[in-house]
Design an enzyme around this catalytic site. Sequence first.
Site, PDB file in Angstrom:
ATOM      1  N   GLN A 157       0.850  -1.199   0.000  1.00  0.00           N
ATOM      2  CA  GLN A 157       0.000   0.000   0.000  1.00  0.00           C
ATOM      3  C   GLN A 157       0.883   1.245   0.000  1.00  0.00           C
ATOM      4  OE1 GLN A 157      -3.471  -0.479   3.009  1.00  0.00           O
ATOM      5  NE2 GLN A 157      -1.827  -1.802   3.759  1.00  0.00           N
TER       6      GLN A 157
ATOM      7  N   GLU B 272       1.169  -3.431  17.203  1.00  0.00           N
ATOM      8  CA  GLU B 272      -0.020  -3.309  18.060  1.00  0.00           C
ATOM      9  C   GLU B 272      -1.134  -4.193  17.508  1.00  0.00           C
ATOM     10  OE1 GLU B 272      -0.907   0.857  17.480  1.00  0.00           O
ATOM     11  OE2 GLU B 272      -1.895   0.455  15.560  1.00  0.00           O
TER      12      GLU B 272
ATOM     13  N   SER C  27      -2.396  -0.993   9.394  1.00  0.00           N
ATOM     14  CA  SER C  27      -3.500  -0.868  10.354  1.00  0.00           C
ATOM     15  C   SER C  27      -4.748  -1.546   9.810  1.00  0.00           C
ATOM     16  CB  SER C  27      -3.779   0.618  10.607  1.00  0.00           C
ATOM     17  OG  SER C  27      -4.073   1.264   9.366  1.00  0.00           O
TER      18      SER C  27
ATOM     19  N   ASP D 137       6.228   4.783  -1.191  1.00  0.00           N
ATOM     20  CA  ASP D 137       7.613   5.282  -1.066  1.00  0.00           C
ATOM     21  C   ASP D 137       8.598   4.555  -1.997  1.00  0.00           C
ATOM     22  OD1 ASP D 137       7.604   3.593   2.151  1.00  0.00           O
ATOM     23  OD2 ASP D 137       8.161   2.787   0.197  1.00  0.00           O
TER      24      ASP D 137
ATOM     25  N   HIS E  56      -1.302   1.494  -4.350  1.00  0.00           N
ATOM     26  CA  HIS E  56      -1.642   2.923  -4.235  1.00  0.00           C
ATOM     27  C   HIS E  56      -0.704   3.825  -5.029  1.00  0.00           C
ATOM     28  CE1 HIS E  56      -3.682   1.772  -0.177  1.00  0.00           C
ATOM     29  NE2 HIS E  56      -4.444   1.478  -1.232  1.00  0.00           N
TER      30      HIS E  56
ATOM     31  N   ALA F  44       8.365  -5.339  12.193  1.00  0.00           N
ATOM     32  CA  ALA F  44       8.586  -6.083  10.947  1.00  0.00           C
ATOM     33  C   ALA F  44      10.079  -6.225  10.643  1.00  0.00           C
ATOM     34  CB  ALA F  44       7.870  -5.349   9.792  1.00  0.00           C
TER      35      ALA F  44
HETATM   36  C1  BV8 Z   1     -11.888   3.338  -3.250  1.00  0.00           C
HETATM   37  C2  BV8 Z   1      -1.991   6.935  -1.314  1.00  0.00           C
HETATM   38  C3  BV8 Z   1     -13.790   3.226  -4.636  1.00  0.00           C
HETATM   39  C4  BV8 Z   1      -1.989   8.391  -1.057  1.00  0.00           C
HETATM   40  C5  BV8 Z   1      -3.644   5.921   0.168  1.00  0.00           C
HETATM   41  C6  BV8 Z   1     -15.939   3.489   4.824  1.00  0.00           C
HETATM   42  C7  BV8 Z   1     -15.721   2.128   5.059  1.00  0.00           C
HETATM   43  C8  BV8 Z   1     -14.860   1.386   4.245  1.00  0.00           C
HETATM   44  C9  BV8 Z   1     -14.207   1.998   3.187  1.00  0.00           C
HETATM   45  C10 BV8 Z   1     -14.426   3.339   2.969  1.00  0.00           C
HETATM   46  C11 BV8 Z   1     -15.291   4.085   3.770  1.00  0.00           C
HETATM   47  N1  BV8 Z   1     -15.299   5.359   3.308  1.00  0.00           N
HETATM   48  C12 BV8 Z   1     -14.467   5.445   2.236  1.00  0.00           C
HETATM   49  C13 BV8 Z   1     -13.973   4.218   2.011  1.00  0.00           C
HETATM   50  C14 BV8 Z   1     -13.064   3.840   0.959  1.00  0.00           C
HETATM   51  C15 BV8 Z   1     -11.649   4.317   1.316  1.00  0.00           C
HETATM   52  C16 BV8 Z   1     -11.210   3.768   2.656  1.00  0.00           C
HETATM   53  O1  BV8 Z   1     -10.853   2.619   2.769  1.00  0.00           O
HETATM   54  N2  BV8 Z   1     -11.247   4.650   3.674  1.00  0.00           N
HETATM   55  C17 BV8 Z   1     -10.839   4.210   5.006  1.00  0.00           C
HETATM   56  C18 BV8 Z   1      -9.947   5.280   5.634  1.00  0.00           C
HETATM   57  C19 BV8 Z   1     -12.098   3.977   5.833  1.00  0.00           C
HETATM   58  N3  BV8 Z   1     -10.836   3.741   0.269  1.00  0.00           N
HETATM   59  C20 BV8 Z   1     -10.675   4.422  -0.860  1.00  0.00           C
HETATM   60  O2  BV8 Z   1     -11.114   5.536  -1.068  1.00  0.00           O
HETATM   61  C21 BV8 Z   1      -9.928   3.677  -1.947  1.00  0.00           C
HETATM   62  N4  BV8 Z   1     -10.662   3.798  -3.169  1.00  0.00           N
HETATM   63  O3  BV8 Z   1     -12.463   2.732  -2.386  1.00  0.00           O
HETATM   64  O4  BV8 Z   1     -12.448   3.652  -4.451  1.00  0.00           O
HETATM   65  C22 BV8 Z   1     -14.146   3.609  -6.009  1.00  0.00           C
HETATM   66  C23 BV8 Z   1     -14.441   2.591  -6.945  1.00  0.00           C
HETATM   67  C24 BV8 Z   1     -14.823   2.951  -8.202  1.00  0.00           C
HETATM   68  C25 BV8 Z   1     -14.895   4.314  -8.590  1.00  0.00           C
HETATM   69  C26 BV8 Z   1     -14.575   5.316  -7.659  1.00  0.00           C
HETATM   70  C27 BV8 Z   1     -14.178   4.964  -6.359  1.00  0.00           C
HETATM   71  C28 BV8 Z   1      -8.546   4.287  -2.155  1.00  0.00           C
HETATM   72  C29 BV8 Z   1      -7.712   4.033  -0.940  1.00  0.00           C
HETATM   73  C30 BV8 Z   1      -6.273   4.478  -1.220  1.00  0.00           C
HETATM   74  C31 BV8 Z   1      -5.998   5.770  -0.478  1.00  0.00           C
HETATM   75  N5  BV8 Z   1      -4.598   6.143  -0.685  1.00  0.00           N
HETATM   76  N6  BV8 Z   1      -2.382   6.245  -0.085  1.00  0.00           N
HETATM   77  C32 BV8 Z   1      -0.805   8.781  -0.215  1.00  0.00           C
HETATM   78  O5  BV8 Z   1      -0.103   7.907   0.345  1.00  0.00           O
HETATM   79  O6  BV8 Z   1      -0.585   9.993  -0.129  1.00  0.00           O
HETATM   80  S1  BV8 Z   1      -4.008   5.119   1.609  1.00  0.00           S
HETATM   81  C33 BV8 Z   1      -2.820   5.349   2.798  1.00  0.00           C
HETATM   82  O7  BV8 Z   1      -3.247   4.542   3.920  1.00  0.00           O
HETATM   83  C34 BV8 Z   1      -1.429   4.824   2.488  1.00  0.00           C
HETATM   84  O8  BV8 Z   1      -1.302   4.212   1.229  1.00  0.00           O
HETATM   85  C35 BV8 Z   1      -1.228   3.774   3.572  1.00  0.00           C
HETATM   86  O9  BV8 Z   1      -0.416   2.770   3.172  1.00  0.00           O
HETATM   87  C36 BV8 Z   1      -2.616   3.313   3.709  1.00  0.00           C
HETATM   88  C37 BV8 Z   1      -2.956   2.395   4.817  1.00  0.00           C
HETATM   89  O10 BV8 Z   1      -2.315   2.835   5.968  1.00  0.00           O
HETATM   90  P1  BV8 Z   1      -1.203   1.827   6.556  1.00  0.00           P
HETATM   91  O11 BV8 Z   1      -0.229   1.520   5.463  1.00  0.00           O
HETATM   92  O12 BV8 Z   1      -1.874   0.687   7.202  1.00  0.00           O
HETATM   93  O13 BV8 Z   1      -0.460   2.766   7.552  1.00  0.00           O
HETATM   94  P2  BV8 Z   1      -0.952   3.177   9.029  1.00  0.00           P
HETATM   95  O14 BV8 Z   1      -0.098   4.315   9.477  1.00  0.00           O
HETATM   96  O15 BV8 Z   1      -2.441   3.324   9.056  1.00  0.00           O
HETATM   97  O16 BV8 Z   1      -0.612   1.894   9.913  1.00  0.00           O
HETATM   98  C38 BV8 Z   1       0.737   1.532  10.126  1.00  0.00           C
HETATM   99  C39 BV8 Z   1       0.673   0.249  10.911  1.00  0.00           C
HETATM  100  O17 BV8 Z   1       2.000  -0.232  11.067  1.00  0.00           O
HETATM  101  C40 BV8 Z   1       0.118   0.439  12.327  1.00  0.00           C
HETATM  102  O18 BV8 Z   1      -0.785  -0.628  12.577  1.00  0.00           O
HETATM  103  C41 BV8 Z   1       1.349   0.325  13.228  1.00  0.00           C
HETATM  104  O19 BV8 Z   1       1.055  -0.314  14.452  1.00  0.00           O
HETATM  105  C42 BV8 Z   1       2.226  -0.577  12.418  1.00  0.00           C
HETATM  106  N7  BV8 Z   1       3.661  -0.395  12.635  1.00  0.00           N
HETATM  107  C43 BV8 Z   1       4.351   0.759  12.853  1.00  0.00           C
HETATM  108  N8  BV8 Z   1       5.680   0.476  12.917  1.00  0.00           N
HETATM  109  C44 BV8 Z   1       5.801  -0.870  12.723  1.00  0.00           C
HETATM  110  C45 BV8 Z   1       4.525  -1.427  12.545  1.00  0.00           C
HETATM  111  N9  BV8 Z   1       4.317  -2.744  12.332  1.00  0.00           N
HETATM  112  C46 BV8 Z   1       5.411  -3.539  12.286  1.00  0.00           C
HETATM  113  N10 BV8 Z   1       6.675  -3.072  12.443  1.00  0.00           N
HETATM  114  C47 BV8 Z   1       6.905  -1.758  12.665  1.00  0.00           C
HETATM  115  N11 BV8 Z   1       8.177  -1.318  12.821  1.00  0.00           N
END
Ligand code: BV8
Length: 248
Positions: A103, A221, A195, A106, A121, A237
């Site tokens: 996802q 977590e 997450s 980078d 993404h 990781a």
């Molecule tokens: C779409 C690019 C449809 C941009 C990103 C309600 C319910 C369900 C879904 C939705 C909803 N409302 C809207 C939606 C859809 C929405 C969505 O899912 N929203 C969520 C927030 C509810 N999704 C979309 O809009 C997608 N498109 O659905 O389109 C459609 C179909 C047809 C026609 C039109 C439309 C598009 C989603 C893509 C968004 N773009 N990124 C940018 O980066 O600038 S998403 C963004 O979040 C990043 O890509 C990131 O990768 C991604 C997910 O986050 P994580 O990678 O998980 O990162 P996070 O910080 O959250 O978590 C890190 C984790 O690592 C933590 O758990 C932490 O504990 C852990 N960690 C930390 N350090 C370590 C570790 N683990 C291990 N080792 C470590 N050292």
Amino acid sequence: MTTDHPVRALAARLRGARRVTVLTGAGVSAASGVPTFRGPNGLWRRYRVEELATPQAFAREPRLVWDWYAWRREQIAACRPNRAHEVLAAWSVRHAAWRVITQNVDDLHLRAGTRELIRLHGSIWEMSCWAPCDRAPRRWRDERVPFPEPLPRCPHCAALARPAVVWFGEPLNARDLRAAHEAAACDVFIAAGTSALVYPAAGLIDAARARGAFTVEINLETTSASAAVDVAIQGAAEEVLPEIEALL
Ligand code: BV8
Ligand code: ZN
């Protein structure tokens, strides 16, 4: 620190696996210094999602959105792949049927040499035409840091250029999503450093389980996926993946 048993059990299962798929999120790049999205110093903490990573925000305030991406590019330009990226790259080279789906935008998996990487993404190092015009390629690489101009333009029609990433509310590339679902048909599916909040990427965990995969989470977590996977390994990781690699 990880408890030993689940890591050993997972290594044993991987030794017998033909197809292994790893879904990565921002957590696998955290050790490289790339800020995560939702962690303690997560990117979204300081910004609201709807302010920045949406086409509406870009239409309304392209300069604000480009300032954020230019800042992230500068952060990421100073980062190197860490041991998590290196282990996953080695797996993708050693096993033709082992896949990494990310996802992250980078490109650290690419820089680590990961084969057949599925980028759901897009990439912060690529651009596309905001118009979009039909003369520009769908996306092109631009690694200039900092940008010579605050608002990059399409070289073919002079309209604004945009980061070639998938914003919230935008569909994922159909080919990438199909490749990801094909990769979900595997023996072992590992969700590492995510997450599991963003769909459709997070839905791949359920898809893998529905296809009979043994599902694993590697995270610092508990997440919304922890209760659904067969084994949740609590650990970093960049520590757990090298521990597993050492047992393969
Ligand atoms: C779409 C690019 C449809 C941009 C990103 C309600 C319910 C369900 C879904 C939705 C909803 N409302 C809207 C939606 C859809 C929405 C969505 O899912 N929203 C969520 C927030 C509810 N999704 C979309 O809009 C997608 N498109 O659905 O389109 C459609 C179909 C047809 C026609 C039109 C439309 C598009 C989603 C893509 C968004 N773009 N990124 C940018 O980066 O600038 S998403 C963004 O979040 C990043 O890509 C990131 O990768 C991604 C997910 O986050 P994580 O990678 O998980 O990162 P996070 O910080 O959250 O978590 C890190 C984790 O690592 C933590 O758990 C932490 O504990 C852990 N960690 C930390 N350090 C370590 C570790 N683990 C291990 N080792 C470590 N050292
Ligand atoms: Zn153009």
